[in-house]
Design an enzyme around this catalytic site. Sequence first.
Site, mmCIF file in Angstrom:
data_model
loop_
_atom_site.group_PDB
_atom_site.id
_atom_site.type_symbol
_atom_site.label_atom_id
_atom_site.label_comp_id
_atom_site.label_asym_id
_atom_site.label_seq_id
_atom_site.Cartn_x
_atom_site.Cartn_y
_atom_site.Cartn_z
ATOM 1 N N SER A 103 0.842 -1.200 0.000
ATOM 2 C CA SER A 103 0.000 0.000 0.000
ATOM 3 C C SER A 103 0.875 1.247 0.000
ATOM 4 O O SER A 103 1.646 1.488 0.935
ATOM 5 C CB SER A 103 -0.904 0.015 1.234
ATOM 6 O OG SER A 103 -1.551 1.261 1.304
ATOM 7 N N HIS A 153 -1.327 -1.167 -4.229
ATOM 8 C CA HIS A 153 -2.578 -0.799 -3.566
ATOM 9 C C HIS A 153 -2.551 0.707 -3.328
ATOM 10 O O HIS A 153 -1.611 1.247 -2.733
ATOM 11 C CB HIS A 153 -2.719 -1.565 -2.251
ATOM 12 C CG HIS A 153 -4.030 -1.338 -1.573
ATOM 13 N ND1 HIS A 153 -5.185 -1.987 -1.956
ATOM 14 C CD2 HIS A 153 -4.379 -0.533 -0.547
ATOM 15 C CE1 HIS A 153 -6.197 -1.594 -1.189
ATOM 16 N NE2 HIS A 153 -5.726 -0.698 -0.319
ATOM 17 N N ASP A 155 -4.725 3.985 -1.968
ATOM 18 C CA ASP A 155 -5.851 4.372 -1.115
ATOM 19 C C ASP A 155 -6.273 5.811 -1.361
ATOM 20 O O ASP A 155 -5.488 6.740 -1.162
ATOM 21 C CB ASP A 155 -5.442 4.238 0.364
ATOM 22 C CG ASP A 155 -5.234 2.800 0.766
ATOM 23 O OD1 ASP A 155 -6.190 2.016 0.663
ATOM 24 O OD2 ASP A 155 -4.107 2.452 1.189
ATOM 25 N N MET A 213 -8.841 8.654 -0.039
ATOM 26 C CA MET A 213 -9.718 9.006 1.092
ATOM 27 C C MET A 213 -10.214 10.437 0.928
ATOM 28 O O MET A 213 -9.453 11.308 0.505
ATOM 29 C CB MET A 213 -8.941 8.922 2.407
ATOM 30 C CG MET A 213 -8.278 7.594 2.649
ATOM 31 S SD MET A 213 -7.329 7.663 4.182
ATOM 32 C CE MET A 213 -6.534 6.058 4.130
ATOM 33 N N HIS A 229 -8.378 1.633 -4.077
ATOM 34 C CA HIS A 229 -9.343 1.428 -2.981
ATOM 35 C C HIS A 229 -9.943 2.781 -2.633
ATOM 36 O O HIS A 229 -9.264 3.644 -2.075
ATOM 37 C CB HIS A 229 -8.577 0.818 -1.791
ATOM 38 C CG HIS A 229 -9.386 0.648 -0.545
ATOM 39 N ND1 HIS A 229 -8.802 0.378 0.675
ATOM 40 C CD2 HIS A 229 -10.720 0.681 -0.313
ATOM 41 C CE1 HIS A 229 -9.734 0.266 1.603
ATOM 42 N NE2 HIS A 229 -10.911 0.449 1.031
ATOM 43 N N MET A 234 -12.088 5.108 -0.509
ATOM 44 C CA MET A 234 -12.765 5.339 0.771
ATOM 45 C C MET A 234 -13.427 6.704 0.674
ATOM 46 O O MET A 234 -13.005 7.679 1.311
ATOM 47 C CB MET A 234 -11.747 5.263 1.912
ATOM 48 C CG MET A 234 -11.337 3.826 2.219
ATOM 49 S SD MET A 234 -9.777 3.715 3.078
ATOM 50 C CE MET A 234 -8.674 3.733 1.679
ATOM 51 N N MET A 281 -11.820 -5.297 5.210
ATOM 52 C CA MET A 281 -11.008 -4.406 6.044
ATOM 53 C C MET A 281 -10.710 -5.108 7.359
ATOM 54 O O MET A 281 -11.630 -5.488 8.084
ATOM 55 C CB MET A 281 -11.751 -3.096 6.337
ATOM 56 C CG MET A 281 -11.882 -2.114 5.184
ATOM 57 S SD MET A 281 -10.345 -1.551 4.411
ATOM 58 C CE MET A 281 -9.331 -1.076 5.807
ATOM 59 N N ASP A 316 -7.019 -6.118 3.974
ATOM 60 C CA ASP A 316 -6.388 -4.799 4.044
ATOM 61 C C ASP A 316 -6.396 -4.274 5.476
ATOM 62 O O ASP A 316 -7.453 -3.986 6.038
ATOM 63 C CB ASP A 316 -7.152 -3.849 3.116
ATOM 64 C CG ASP A 316 -6.476 -2.499 2.972
ATOM 65 O OD1 ASP A 316 -5.340 -2.341 3.451
ATOM 66 O OD2 ASP A 316 -7.114 -1.604 2.364
#
Length: 220
Positions: free
Chosen positions: A10, A35, A37, A39, A68, A70, A139, A177
Amino acid sequence: MSTAKLIAPSLLAADFANLQRDIELVNNSEADWFHIDIMDGVFVPNISFGMPVLKAITKHTQKVNDVHLMIVNPDQYITTFAQLGAHNLTVHYEACTHLHRTIQAIKAAGMKAGVALNPHTPVNLLQDIISDLDIVLIMSVNPGFGGQSFIENTYRKVSTLKELIVSKNANTLIEIDGGVNTANATKLLDAGADVLVAGSFVFNSSDPVNTIANLKQLCL
Ligand code: DX5
Ligand code: ZN
């Protein structure tokens, strides 16, 4: 169907002032996916980075870009993420009112479609959509931050999800994750996990390439 098990470092735990260096490190490692992320400060109490940074990242990555999200209202950005180089796009179950529509839109944009579940969300809620999913991301910490400790109930969720996938004859990958390390990886893989995300365990180690190799070794 049994598939090869994959490692996805990640980038949230990378050094953002040396992002290209850390991307090359992963390019030159045994890792399978990046990966990434995203957010928004609304769905989770943190903001990571957005479109311009993702664009800069995917210019250099030489492996699968596993994005991913979020964020709330992911639907409005699906085609943008495809254009920015996402290969896999995972949305949160808790953020999608019309999950089936969202999944179809991700696939129509040419990406693999994933659904992430927060620690409190039962895997059985996916029984009517599992056959449409390329990935389910469980998660194993509450989303929003790297470096948190692994929630032990995850093993049980992985086993239940694996049973659901097998019972429906689906090809869905199970991705884990949060708080993943060499101490819990084997138990996760034995329970049915296919993809292990690792952030701080990789990038906070003294030799990230070797740490990735150690995780990959457990997959064989
Ligand atoms: C957390 C993110 C994770 C995070 C994992 O909300 O979704 O991908 O980077 O970091 P570690 O492996 O440090 O728990
Ligand atoms: Zn993540």
